[in-house]
Scaffold this motif. Sequence first.
Motif, PDB file in Angstrom:
ATOM      1  N   ARG A  54       0.807  -1.224   0.000  1.00 23.26           N
ATOM      2  CA  ARG A  54       0.000   0.000   0.000  1.00 23.26           C
ATOM      3  C   ARG A  54       0.837   1.270   0.000  1.00 23.26           C
ATOM      4  O   ARG A  54       0.601   2.182  -0.770  1.00 23.26           O
ATOM      5  CB  ARG A  54      -0.897   0.064   1.226  1.00 23.26           C
ATOM      6  CG  ARG A  54      -2.306  -0.381   0.980  1.00 23.26           C
ATOM      7  CD  ARG A  54      -2.825  -0.963   2.245  1.00 23.26           C
ATOM      8  NE  ARG A  54      -1.967  -2.066   2.624  1.00 23.26           N
ATOM      9  CZ  ARG A  54      -2.125  -3.301   2.186  1.00 23.26           C
ATOM     10  NH1 ARG A  54      -3.121  -3.604   1.422  1.00 23.26           N
ATOM     11  NH2 ARG A  54      -1.288  -4.273   2.521  1.00 23.26           N
ATOM     12  N   THR A  55       1.820   1.330   0.897  1.00 18.09           N
ATOM     13  CA  THR A  55       2.535   2.596   1.047  1.00 18.09           C
ATOM     14  C   THR A  55       3.290   2.920  -0.240  1.00 18.09           C
ATOM     15  O   THR A  55       3.197   4.026  -0.760  1.00 18.09           O
ATOM     16  CB  THR A  55       3.483   2.537   2.270  1.00 18.09           C
ATOM     17  OG1 THR A  55       2.708   2.146   3.396  1.00 18.09           O
ATOM     18  CG2 THR A  55       4.109   3.878   2.550  1.00 18.09           C
ATOM     19  N   ARG A 104      11.361   3.754   3.529  1.00 19.27           N
ATOM     20  CA  ARG A 104      10.932   2.804   4.568  1.00 19.27           C
ATOM     21  C   ARG A 104      12.155   1.990   4.976  1.00 19.27           C
ATOM     22  O   ARG A 104      12.918   1.545   4.113  1.00 19.27           O
ATOM     23  CB  ARG A 104       9.841   1.879   4.042  1.00 19.27           C
ATOM     24  CG  ARG A 104       9.574   0.721   4.988  1.00 19.27           C
ATOM     25  CD  ARG A 104       8.353  -0.064   4.626  1.00 19.27           C
ATOM     26  NE  ARG A 104       7.146   0.680   4.929  1.00 19.27           N
ATOM     27  CZ  ARG A 104       5.926   0.151   4.923  1.00 19.27           C
ATOM     28  NH1 ARG A 104       5.766  -1.113   4.599  1.00 19.27           N
ATOM     29  NH2 ARG A 104       4.879   0.873   5.218  1.00 19.27           N
ATOM     30  N   GLN A 135       0.893   6.993   7.104  1.00 16.55           N
ATOM     31  CA  GLN A 135      -0.281   6.185   7.445  1.00 16.55           C
ATOM     32  C   GLN A 135      -1.164   7.001   8.382  1.00 16.55           C
ATOM     33  O   GLN A 135      -2.392   6.975   8.288  1.00 16.55           O
ATOM     34  CB  GLN A 135       0.145   4.868   8.096  1.00 16.55           C
ATOM     35  CG  GLN A 135      -1.024   3.950   8.451  1.00 16.55           C
ATOM     36  CD  GLN A 135      -1.830   3.502   7.231  1.00 16.55           C
ATOM     37  OE1 GLN A 135      -1.253   3.088   6.233  1.00 16.55           O
ATOM     38  NE2 GLN A 135      -3.156   3.605   7.295  1.00 16.55           N
ATOM     39  N   THR A 166       2.091   2.147  13.223  1.00 15.21           N
ATOM     40  CA  THR A 166       0.952   2.979  12.807  1.00 15.21           C
ATOM     41  C   THR A 166       0.196   3.442  14.052  1.00 15.21           C
ATOM     42  O   THR A 166      -0.295   4.562  14.101  1.00 15.21           O
ATOM     43  CB  THR A 166      -0.002   2.208  11.870  1.00 15.21           C
ATOM     44  OG1 THR A 166      -0.584   1.118  12.585  1.00 15.21           O
ATOM     45  CG2 THR A 166       0.712   1.681  10.655  1.00 15.21           C
ATOM     46  N   ARG A 225      -2.691  -5.926  12.713  1.00 12.90           N
ATOM     47  CA  ARG A 225      -2.319  -7.346  12.694  1.00 12.90           C
ATOM     48  C   ARG A 225      -1.221  -7.606  13.727  1.00 12.90           C
ATOM     49  O   ARG A 225      -0.472  -6.686  14.098  1.00 12.90           O
ATOM     50  CB  ARG A 225      -1.870  -7.765  11.298  1.00 12.90           C
ATOM     51  CG  ARG A 225      -0.484  -7.359  10.956  1.00 12.90           C
ATOM     52  CD  ARG A 225      -0.092  -7.623   9.508  1.00 12.90           C
ATOM     53  NE  ARG A 225       1.077  -6.793   9.224  1.00 12.90           N
ATOM     54  CZ  ARG A 225       2.330  -7.200   9.296  1.00 12.90           C
ATOM     55  NH1 ARG A 225       2.622  -8.449   9.567  1.00 12.90           N
ATOM     56  NH2 ARG A 225       3.338  -6.369   9.062  1.00 12.90           N
ATOM     57  N   PRO A 263      -4.758  -0.365   9.054  1.00 12.06           N
ATOM     58  CA  PRO A 263      -3.774   0.136   8.081  1.00 12.06           C
ATOM     59  C   PRO A 263      -3.540  -0.850   6.942  1.00 12.06           C
ATOM     60  O   PRO A 263      -3.036  -0.473   5.886  1.00 12.06           O
ATOM     61  CB  PRO A 263      -2.508   0.318   8.926  1.00 12.06           C
ATOM     62  CG  PRO A 263      -2.671  -0.612  10.096  1.00 12.06           C
ATOM     63  CD  PRO A 263      -4.152  -0.679  10.362  1.00 12.06           C
ATOM     64  N   PRO A 265      -1.702  -4.603   5.759  1.00  9.45           N
ATOM     65  CA  PRO A 265      -2.462  -5.801   5.427  1.00  9.45           C
ATOM     66  C   PRO A 265      -3.095  -6.457   6.663  1.00  9.45           C
ATOM     67  O   PRO A 265      -2.533  -6.404   7.744  1.00  9.45           O
ATOM     68  CB  PRO A 265      -1.391  -6.722   4.846  1.00  9.45           C
ATOM     69  CG  PRO A 265      -0.126  -6.308   5.526  1.00  9.45           C
ATOM     70  CD  PRO A 265      -0.249  -4.834   5.747  1.00  9.45           C
TER      71      PRO A 265
HETATM   72  C1  NCD Z   1       1.559  -1.043   8.174  1.00 11.26           C
HETATM   73  C2  NCD Z   1       3.047  -0.929   8.353  1.00 11.26           C
HETATM   74  O1  NCD Z   1       3.803  -1.165   7.408  1.00 11.26           O
HETATM   75  O2  NCD Z   1       3.438  -0.540   9.442  1.00 11.26           O
HETATM   76  N1  NCD Z   1       1.152  -1.200   6.849  1.00 11.26           N
HETATM   77  C3  NCD Z   1       0.980  -0.105   6.065  1.00 11.26           C
HETATM   78  O3  NCD Z   1       1.890   0.659   5.832  1.00 11.26           O
HETATM   79  N2  NCD Z   1      -0.241   0.134   5.592  1.00 11.26           N
HETATM   80  C4  NCD Z   1       0.957  -2.032   9.094  1.00 11.26           C
HETATM   81  C5  NCD Z   1       1.438  -3.443   8.999  1.00 11.26           C
HETATM   82  O4  NCD Z   1       2.346  -3.785   8.250  1.00 11.26           O
HETATM   83  O5  NCD Z   1       0.839  -4.254   9.716  1.00 11.26           O
END
Ligand code: NCD
Length: 309
Positions: A54-55, A104, A135, A166, A225, A263, A265
Amino acid sequence: MLKGRHLIEPNDFSLEELEEIFTLADDIIKQPTKYLDICKGKLLATLFYEPSTRTRFSFEAAMLRLGGQVIGFSEPSSSSVSKGESIADTIRTVGCYSDIAVMRHPKEGAPKLASKYSNIPVINAGDGGHQHPTQTLTDLLTIRSYKKSFSNNVIGLCGDLKFGRTVHSLVKALSRYENIKFVFISPPELKIPSYITEELGNHEFYQTSSLEEAIPELDILYMTRIQRERFFNEEEYLRLKGYYILDHDKLKQAKKDMIILHPLPRVDEINSEIDDDPRSVYFKQARYGMFVRMALIVKLLGGDIDVKN
Ligand code: NCD
């Protein structure tokens, strides 16, 4: 003035600056065609030292929808990082070719370090278990569009509150608004770190391991998660995974206008049987994520581009 700034954690921006970003995101949602060429000739570099769907995709989609272009890597093995290049040298090189960078990294503080050596804006796209400010922008824009205000809400954060960056970012950002009650719902092993709760000031909060007990009073439920990759020990992960599963049955106890965020997955903490419930807004949230990143890019590239009205 947001032009040229870095975004390492949500509180790098004032509440007024955040509102500027949300207002622009609203306008982009309403009239996307107005912004089609606004970043023409600009390059976004994506430096992903840790996996992402997603990001990374939402940043890439954001830049492409603004008429800009994207370069980068989605795993460090395909770059000079694998030869041992330092973050400082990588970002200085990337700054020679591009106008804005998204990073990241599994190590906490890596994007901040990069920003110290960078001549272009650096956006933290998640650093270890620390922060994930974009996020948070996504979460805030989603809350803002479903609730009248950030203030006067009870928010439950459920799942892995220890490693969940997040959650750490969102709690920090929300604690700047008035009258928010935080309910931290986690197994005892994955409790919210005390350095986060210590900064809650006057906000009411409590910790529990029971989602059933907490759910009736919530206006917002933020599911996360259990993060396998942050555990040192697979047995511990296997013991805790499946601790929370939000389903029709549990939702019966929730307010009719509660919203469910995640957020993503997800693994198994939200049963897909509730995906069509109007309170489940997590996929809409993912879409808000792209729009808010569009607004962020436009603001950080600022005066270089002409925002036509
Ligand atoms: C999150 C992350 O990478 O911290 N995902 C995201 O960026 N949407 C949450 C996660 O990985 O569980």
